[in-house]
Design an enzyme around this catalytic site. Structure first.
Site, PDB file in Angstrom:
ATOM      1  N   HIS A 171      -2.852   7.176   3.571  1.00 17.15           N
ATOM      2  CA  HIS A 171      -1.208   6.354   3.840  1.00 17.15           C
ATOM      3  C   HIS A 171      -0.297   8.358   2.912  1.00 17.15           C
ATOM      4  CE1 HIS A 171      -1.394   2.887   5.029  1.00 17.15           C
ATOM      5  NE2 HIS A 171      -0.450   2.250   4.453  1.00 17.15           N
ATOM      6  N   CYS A 183       1.068  -1.394   0.002  1.00 12.15           N
ATOM      7  CA  CYS A 183      -0.273   0.355   0.271  1.00 12.15           C
ATOM      8  C   CYS A 183       0.827   1.111  -0.347  1.00 12.15           C
ATOM      9  CB  CYS A 183      -0.814   0.291   0.611  1.00 12.15           C
ATOM     10  SG  CYS A 183      -0.480  -0.146   2.461  1.00 12.15           S
TER      11      CYS A 183
HETATM   12  N1  LIG Z   1      -4.818  -2.984   5.065  1.00  7.85           N
HETATM   13  C1  LIG Z   1      -3.859  -2.139   4.154  1.00  7.85           C
HETATM   14  O1  LIG Z   1      -3.613  -1.850   3.694  1.00  7.85           O
HETATM   15  C2  LIG Z   1      -3.231  -3.289   2.996  1.00  7.85           C
HETATM   16  C3  LIG Z   1      -3.051  -2.722   2.164  1.00  7.85           C
HETATM   17  C4  LIG Z   1      -2.123  -3.783   0.787  1.00  7.85           C
HETATM   18  C5  LIG Z   1      -2.238  -5.171   1.272  1.00  7.85           C
HETATM   19  N2  LIG Z   1      -2.491  -5.471   2.974  1.00  7.85           N
HETATM   20  C6  LIG Z   1      -2.279  -6.996   2.540  1.00  7.85           C
HETATM   21  O2  LIG Z   1      -3.483  -7.622   2.781  1.00  7.85           O
HETATM   22  C7  LIG Z   1      -4.121  -9.013   3.435  1.00  7.85           C
HETATM   23  C8  LIG Z   1      -5.538  -8.242   4.004  1.00  7.85           C
HETATM   24  O3  LIG Z   1      -4.721  -7.862   5.279  1.00  7.85           O
HETATM   25  P1  LIG Z   1      -5.560  -6.803   5.772  1.00  7.85           P
HETATM   26  O4  LIG Z   1      -5.253  -5.253   6.495  1.00  7.85           O
HETATM   27  O5  LIG Z   1      -7.066  -6.647   5.422  1.00  7.85           O
HETATM   28  O6  LIG Z   1      -5.923  -8.036   6.914  1.00  7.85           O
HETATM   29  P2  LIG Z   1      -7.148  -8.099   8.562  1.00  7.85           P
HETATM   30  O7  LIG Z   1      -7.695  -6.954   8.390  1.00  7.85           O
HETATM   31  O8  LIG Z   1      -6.078  -9.059   9.108  1.00  7.85           O
HETATM   32  O9  LIG Z   1      -7.690  -9.612   7.461  1.00  7.85           O
HETATM   33  C9  LIG Z   1      -6.941 -10.836   6.907  1.00  7.85           C
HETATM   34  C10 LIG Z   1      -7.736 -11.700   6.345  1.00  7.85           C
HETATM   35  O10 LIG Z   1      -7.468 -12.654   5.718  1.00  7.85           O
HETATM   36  C11 LIG Z   1      -8.277 -13.978   6.204  1.00  7.85           C
HETATM   37  N3  LIG Z   1      -7.511 -15.100   6.669  1.00  7.85           N
HETATM   38  C12 LIG Z   1      -6.255 -14.848   7.181  1.00  7.85           C
HETATM   39  N4  LIG Z   1      -6.468 -15.995   7.919  1.00  7.85           N
HETATM   40  C13 LIG Z   1      -6.781 -17.220   7.395  1.00  7.85           C
HETATM   41  C14 LIG Z   1      -6.866 -18.581   7.124  1.00  7.85           C
HETATM   42  N5  LIG Z   1      -5.748 -18.786   7.429  1.00  7.85           N
HETATM   43  N6  LIG Z   1      -7.391 -19.347   6.495  1.00  7.85           N
HETATM   44  C15 LIG Z   1      -8.558 -17.911   5.577  1.00  7.85           C
HETATM   45  N7  LIG Z   1      -7.815 -17.078   5.544  1.00  7.85           N
HETATM   46  C16 LIG Z   1      -7.712 -15.981   6.340  1.00  7.85           C
HETATM   47  C17 LIG Z   1      -9.538 -13.140   7.530  1.00  7.85           C
HETATM   48  O11 LIG Z   1     -10.551 -14.401   7.659  1.00  7.85           O
HETATM   49  P3  LIG Z   1     -11.034 -14.507   8.356  1.00  7.85           P
HETATM   50  O12 LIG Z   1     -11.853 -12.910   9.405  1.00  7.85           O
HETATM   51  O13 LIG Z   1     -11.983 -15.492   9.729  1.00  7.85           O
HETATM   52  O14 LIG Z   1     -10.299 -14.185  10.913  1.00  7.85           O
HETATM   53  C18 LIG Z   1      -9.325 -12.414   6.986  1.00  7.85           C
HETATM   54  O15 LIG Z   1     -10.494 -11.793   6.274  1.00  7.85           O
HETATM   55  C19 LIG Z   1      -2.665  -8.946   4.059  1.00  7.85           C
HETATM   56  O16 LIG Z   1      -1.052  -9.479   3.418  1.00  7.85           O
HETATM   57  C20 LIG Z   1      -2.041  -7.995   4.281  1.00  7.85           C
HETATM   58  O17 LIG Z   1      -0.231  -7.255   4.015  1.00  7.85           O
HETATM   59  C21 LIG Z   1      -2.985  -4.733   3.474  1.00  7.85           C
END
Ligand SMILES: NC(=O)c1ccc[n+]([C@@H]2O[C@H](COP(=O)([O-])OP(=O)(O)OC[C@H]3O[C@@H](n4cnc5c(N)ncnc54)[C@H](OP(=O)(O)O)[C@@H]3O)[C@@H](O)[C@H]2O)c1
Length: 357
Positions: free
Chosen positions: A264, A139
């Site tokens: 950001h 991001c």
């Molecule tokens: N936040 C940002 O600004 C951003 C920007 C770019 C990239 N990212 C990347 O995008 C990804 C998600 O980030 P996020 O910020 O959305 O994280 P988050 O809010 O913690 O959400 C994580 C998601 O992954 C699922 N998950 C976790 N463990 C799992 C498993 N073992 N099997 C299946 N599903 C699973 C969770 O499902 P449950 O709800 O069922 O636990 C939830 O839907 C990460 O790799 C992060 O680095 C984030």
């Protein structure tokens, strides 16, 4: 691309959203509801903890299913918004079942066989996916790269020096929850006036952050490398080089977490091949797809996260020529880390893939 049938939208490709319940997944469902409806079925996938939950997309309630290999049956494009280790394990399995995977984690971004795609900058790379996986940039990189790509196309980039001011939602739902809890712990107090007082009020409640983020700025994001750089800083360097096709571009980055919920911001010092003018830079930025030039400090006009959050473009202000180097520009850039910084870019890549013949 081969299209499978979807519910009531037969003939259109089936899309899976893996991580539909997360911070990025939540915004992605909103974006899919707002953009042109090109998909047949949209299948929502998360961990077994969330199976059976219902989430709204395109005005319909859709039940979340648990992540299994069978969940990818009939899926044409799968968007992965899950932690690195989950993507590392499951993205190749989804690709092996015939889906084109667009992965938002850090698991594949620097894999030479996986393109790292920003549709406004290097859309052609999306077709070169020998593993069936396309990576979405981090991001922080995404929040600036569209504007930089436009300037690079005209002036030829030679060096980048960047400082980030990163929102807590970059650390997912846990980051947002932590800031809100910390703000309630410090609200209405005189905290922030003596060493350690904010830390004592917050106690162990630092969540995913190295230090309290309420009433503070934290010059740290990611994990520590032996040489003192953080993993987040290296991501911005490595990913900028890969997207722009400049493998030896000098890039220095300092990543800083600030008490902003979403969007950001970055200060950017960009040095180019030859002398640049602010007038030409402003023309380029004003007409570049996906960029908004908002730069009139005399009228109080410059982008801030509070105004940019919830919008799609990269906003650029404070465009100046460096005082000591006529080949360099100084910029202030803001981008919503959950929209262009993650979910929107993946949706745009998915649309590129779906449009392939
Ligand atoms: N936040 C940002 O600004 C951003 C920007 C770019 C990239 N990212 C990347 O995008 C990804 C998600 O980030 P996020 O910020 O959305 O994280 P988050 O809010 O913690 O959400 C994580 C998601 O992954 C699922 N998950 C976790 N463990 C799992 C498993 N073992 N099997 C299946 N599903 C699973 C969770 O499902 P449950 O709800 O069922 O636990 C939830 O839907 C990460 O790799 C992060 O680095 C984030």
């Amino acid at each position: 691309m081969a299209a499978s049938t979807g519910s009531g939208r037969s003939g259109r490709p089936t899309l899976a959203v893996v991580g539909a319940t997360g911070a990025v997944g939540t915004v992605l469902l909103q974006i899919l509801s707002q953009r042109a409806d090109i998909w047949g079925e949209i299948r929502l996938i998360a961990s077994s903890r969330s199976a059976g939950r219902k989430l709204a997309v395109r005005g319909e309630e859709v039940e979340v299913v648990a992540l299994t290999e069978e969940a990818f049956d009939g899926v044409d494009v799968a968007l992965f918004d899950v932690p690195d280790e989950v993507s590392a394990q499951w993205a190749p399995l989804a690709a092996a079942r015939g889906a084109v995977v667009i992965d938002n984690s850090g698991a594949f971004r620097m894999d030479p066989e996986v393109p790292l795609v920003v549709p406004e900058v290097n859309p052609h790379a999306a077709r070169m996916r020998s593993r069936g996986i396309i990576a979405n940039p981090n991001c922080t990189t995404l929040s600036m790269i569209v504007a930089l790509g436009a300037l690079h196309a005209e002036f030829g980039l030679r060096e980048l020096v960047v400082s980030s001011y990163q929102a807590v939602s970059g650390a997912g739902h846990a980051g947002v929850r932590t800031l809100r809890e910390q703000l309630s712990l410090v609200a209405g107090t005189e905290l922030g006036t003596s060493p350690g007082d904010v830390r004592r009020a917050v106690g162990d409640n630092t969540g995913p952050f190295a230090e309290p983020v309420a009433l503070n700025v934290v010059p740290w994001a990611g994990s520590l490398r032996e040489d003192g750089w953080s993993s987040e800083e290296m991501k911005v360097r490595d990913e900028s080089r890969k997207i722009l096709g400049l493998p030896r571009l000098p890039v220095a980055v300092t990543c800083v977490r600030v008490p902003v919920v979403t969007t950001h911001s970055l200060t950017v010092h960009a040095r180019f091949e030859d002398e640049v003018t602010v007038d030409r830079a402003r023309e380029i930025l004003a007409t570049a797809p996906g960029v908004v030039l908002f730069d009139n400090p005399a009228a109080g006009e410059f982008p801030t996260p509070a105004d940019v959050v919830g919008t799609d473009p990269t906003w650029v202000g404070r465009v100046r020529r460096a005082l000591d180097d006529p080949t360099a520009l100084e910029l202030f850039v803001c981008g919503d880390n959950l929209r262009k910084g993650s979910a929107l870019n993946t949706a745009q890549i998915a649309e590129l893939v779906a449009a392939e013949t």
